[in-house]
Design a protein around this motif. Structure first.
Motif, PDB file in Angstrom:
ATOM      1  N   ALA A  19      58.187 -43.028  -6.113  1.00  0.00           N
ATOM      2  CA  ALA A  19      56.961 -42.547  -5.469  1.00  0.00           C
ATOM      3  C   ALA A  19      56.663 -41.111  -5.886  1.00  0.00           C
ATOM      4  O   ALA A  19      55.507 -40.764  -6.186  1.00  0.00           O
ATOM      5  N   HIS A  65      55.043 -40.685  -9.118  1.00  0.00           N
ATOM      6  CA  HIS A  65      53.618 -41.012  -9.086  1.00  0.00           C
ATOM      7  C   HIS A  65      52.829 -39.979  -8.287  1.00  0.00           C
ATOM      8  O   HIS A  65      51.680 -40.237  -7.902  1.00  0.00           O
ATOM      9  N   ALA A  69      53.595 -38.522  -5.256  1.00  0.00           N
ATOM     10  CA  ALA A  69      53.581 -38.640  -3.794  1.00  0.00           C
ATOM     11  C   ALA A  69      53.938 -37.327  -3.108  1.00  0.00           C
ATOM     12  O   ALA A  69      54.842 -36.605  -3.535  1.00  0.00           O
ATOM     13  N   TRP A 105      51.444 -43.886   0.436  1.00  0.00           N
ATOM     14  CA  TRP A 105      51.081 -43.497  -0.923  1.00  0.00           C
ATOM     15  C   TRP A 105      50.860 -44.756  -1.745  1.00  0.00           C
ATOM     16  O   TRP A 105      51.650 -45.693  -1.677  1.00  0.00           O
ATOM     17  N   TRP A 145      49.920 -46.487  -5.565  1.00  0.00           N
ATOM     18  CA  TRP A 145      49.792 -46.389  -7.020  1.00  0.00           C
ATOM     19  C   TRP A 145      49.086 -47.674  -7.455  1.00  0.00           C
ATOM     20  O   TRP A 145      49.611 -48.761  -7.275  1.00  0.00           O
ATOM     21  N   GLU A 165      45.788 -46.472 -14.243  1.00  0.00           N
ATOM     22  CA  GLU A 165      46.522 -46.298 -12.993  1.00  0.00           C
ATOM     23  C   GLU A 165      46.168 -44.958 -12.356  1.00  0.00           C
ATOM     24  O   GLU A 165      46.046 -43.943 -13.059  1.00  0.00           O
ATOM     25  N   GLU A 166      46.037 -44.967 -11.035  1.00  0.00           N
ATOM     26  CA  GLU A 166      45.736 -43.742 -10.300  1.00  0.00           C
ATOM     27  C   GLU A 166      46.417 -43.759  -8.935  1.00  0.00           C
ATOM     28  O   GLU A 166      46.667 -44.834  -8.378  1.00  0.00           O
ATOM     29  N   PRO A 167      46.692 -42.559  -8.371  1.00  0.00           N
ATOM     30  CA  PRO A 167      47.263 -42.485  -7.029  1.00  0.00           C
ATOM     31  C   PRO A 167      46.170 -42.396  -5.963  1.00  0.00           C
ATOM     32  O   PRO A 167      45.067 -41.900  -6.217  1.00  0.00           O
TER      33      PRO A 167
END
Length: 223
Positions: free
Chosen positions: A170, A173, A175, A180, A182, A190-192
């Motif tokens: 996490a 990515h 966090a 959270w 992803w 890909e985005e958070p």
């Protein structure tokens, strides 16, 4: 359409409860669009420490705002019995490690157990960090031998490491709290996303059909 939502959650986070409820309510709709959901237990304390974030009760302005925000959230997500327990916060290592083992060995009970954990802590005031109370909750779905195995594995080095690995994933990515997300969309980007109030942004990123919040005009009196 296809995609994947990886959601990192800790039972100690009330907004993670709201997020899991919302995802489960939309699971079938997401499945119809070939969007996969992966729920990943993490240790929020580790995320907060590593990211330099601070919980609301350590920031007076944030703590004051949280009383309003939590009241609105419980109404929106339909958790009317929600209340912050007197023992909050807990050290969530034991329930989180137990969930990781359950996900691996009893996947059919993973989401129901996660929801049970949230409900018992945030609606019924059960301290899940205490093994005897956690045993009572687990007994809803598991036999005594299974519960003994869950506790044994949750205390073993391998499953302790798994929680650390999930938490590090996490953090990799970006966090800084929970829930959270992803999210991978159909083209592989890909985005958070952070928080239980960003689902409209997630649906948009995935290219899913969705309806925005609509403000209705005042109805005119009928003559």
């Amino acid at each position: 359409m296809s995609g994947k939502i990886t959601c990192y959650l800790d039972v100690v986070s009330p907004y993670s409860y709201f997020a899991l409820l919302h995802l489960e309510r939309h699971r079938e709709a997401l499945k119809s669009h070939n969007v996969e959901i992966d729920i990943v237990p993490v240790f929020l304390g580790g995320i907060m420490g590593a990211s330099g974030n601070k919980p609301p009760w350590m920031l007076p302005a944030k703590a004051k705002y949280s009383t309003f925000d939590s009241s609105r959230a419980k109404k929106y997500f339909g958790v009317h019995n929600f209340k912050t327990p007197s023992f909050f916060p807990i050290l969530s290592l034991l329930p989180q490690r137990a969930l990781i083992f359950i996900k691996a060995q009893h996947p059919q009970f993973f989401i129901p157990t996660f929801l049970d954990f949230y409900k018992e802590m945030w609606e019924n005031g059960i301290d899940l960090s205490k093994s005897e109370l956690l045993t009572n909750v687990l007994s809803k779905s598991f036999t005594e031998p299974q519960i003994r195995e869950i506790f044994e594995k949750a205390s073993s080095p391998d499953w302790k490491k798994k929680l650390n690995d999930n938490t590090d994933e996490a953090l990799s990515h970006g966090a800084f709290g929970c829930p959270w997300f992803w999210v991978k969309n159909a083209v592989g980007d890909e985005e958070p996303f952070f928080g239980s109030d960003r689902f409209h942004n997630i649906w948009e990123y995935l290219g899913l059909p969705w309806k925005d919040v609509e403000l209705l005009p005042k109805e005119r009196s009928k003559i």
